[in-house]
Scaffold this active site. Sequence first.
Site, short mmCIF file in Angstrom:
data_model
loop_
_atom_site.label_atom_id
_atom_site.label_comp_id
_atom_site.label_asym_id
_atom_site.label_seq_id
_atom_site.Cartn_x
_atom_site.Cartn_y
_atom_site.Cartn_z
N SER A 142 108.62 -22.78 75.91
CA SER A 142 107.80 -21.62 76.25
C SER A 142 106.53 -21.69 75.40
O SER A 142 106.52 -22.33 74.34
CB SER A 142 108.55 -20.32 75.93
OG SER A 142 107.69 -19.20 75.96
N TYR A 155 113.53 -15.29 69.43
CA TYR A 155 113.17 -16.11 70.59
C TYR A 155 112.04 -17.06 70.22
O TYR A 155 112.09 -18.25 70.55
CB TYR A 155 112.76 -15.20 71.75
CG TYR A 155 112.32 -15.95 72.99
CD1 TYR A 155 113.26 -16.54 73.83
CD2 TYR A 155 110.98 -16.05 73.33
CE1 TYR A 155 112.87 -17.22 74.99
CE2 TYR A 155 110.57 -16.73 74.48
CZ TYR A 155 111.52 -17.31 75.30
OH TYR A 155 111.12 -17.98 76.43
#
Length: 278
Positions: A142, A155
Site C-alpha cells: 500500500s 497498518y
Amino acid sequence: MRILGHGYPDVALSGARVLITGAGRGIGRATAELFAAKGSEVVIADVDVEAAQEAAGAIGGKAYELDVRSRGQWDKVIADLGHVDVLVNNAGVMPAGPFLDEPDVVGQATMDINVWGLIHGMRAVAPGMVERGRGHIVNVASLAGKIPLPGLAVYNASKFAAVGLSAATRLEFAPQGVSVSCVMPSAVRTRLSSGMALGHGMPTVDPEDVAAAILRTVATRKGEVAVPNYLGPIDIALAAAPERAVRLVRRLVDGDRALHPADEKVRAEYEEQVRSIS
C-alpha cells in the site's frame, strides 16, 4: 525461453500457474479474473473457502482454503499444487482507529496477516522458483507503506515492513532468475475501506486498477509500482518534505479521516470481522 529486461526469464501468461491469496473477493478476485482471461491456470486461496470456491468456479480455477498466517497450511497447498510460476501475496486486513484504542489481538492479526503472510508465502513458494531458475512474486502492499497516516499506525507498520521485505528479497532472488515486485495502491474501493470517507483529495482506485498493475509486473518486473502510477514520485517528495508542508497537505486532503469514519456502523462491522479472525 525469451529473456525480458532486468535479466529475468519470461513467465508466459498462457498456461502459467498463478497462486493468488485473498482472492475470494476484492483485489484478489479481480486479479484472478484478469490472469484467467490471459489463459493462466489460476489458483484462488482464501481463508473464506466458500468465497474461494465461488470465485474459482466463475473462472474455471482451483480453490484452496488458506489462512496465510499458517506456514503449515501454506506447505500443504504447495505440496498439492507442485510448482507455482507467479505468486500474488494479496491477502490483508486494514483496521483503523486511534493507536492506543486498538486491541492487542487486532494489531497482532494485522502484523501476522500483512507481514508474516507474505513471509510464509515466499518461503513456501520461492525455493521451487529458485530451483527452476524462474518465477515472479508480487507483494500487494500500500502507499501506506511509504506515507504514515494517523489512525492506521499498525497498518502503516505492516505495510512499511511489506515494502522493505519486497525490496530486500528482490535483491536476494535476482541472481537466481526470480523477481519480486511490490504493488502499492492508494485507497481502494473494497471492504477494507468500508465505512471510510474516500475521495475528497485522496486518490481512490478500483480493484481492477490494482489487478492491471499486478499483471503488468509480470512483463516489466518493476520493483515498486504505485496505483495510480502518478503517485510514485509524490511519495518520495512527501518523505523528503518539511514536516510543516506535509501537515498542510494532510489538512487539504483530510489526512485524519482514518480516525473519523464516514459511516461508523459499517466501519464497526468490518472491524468486528478483523477481531473474529484474530
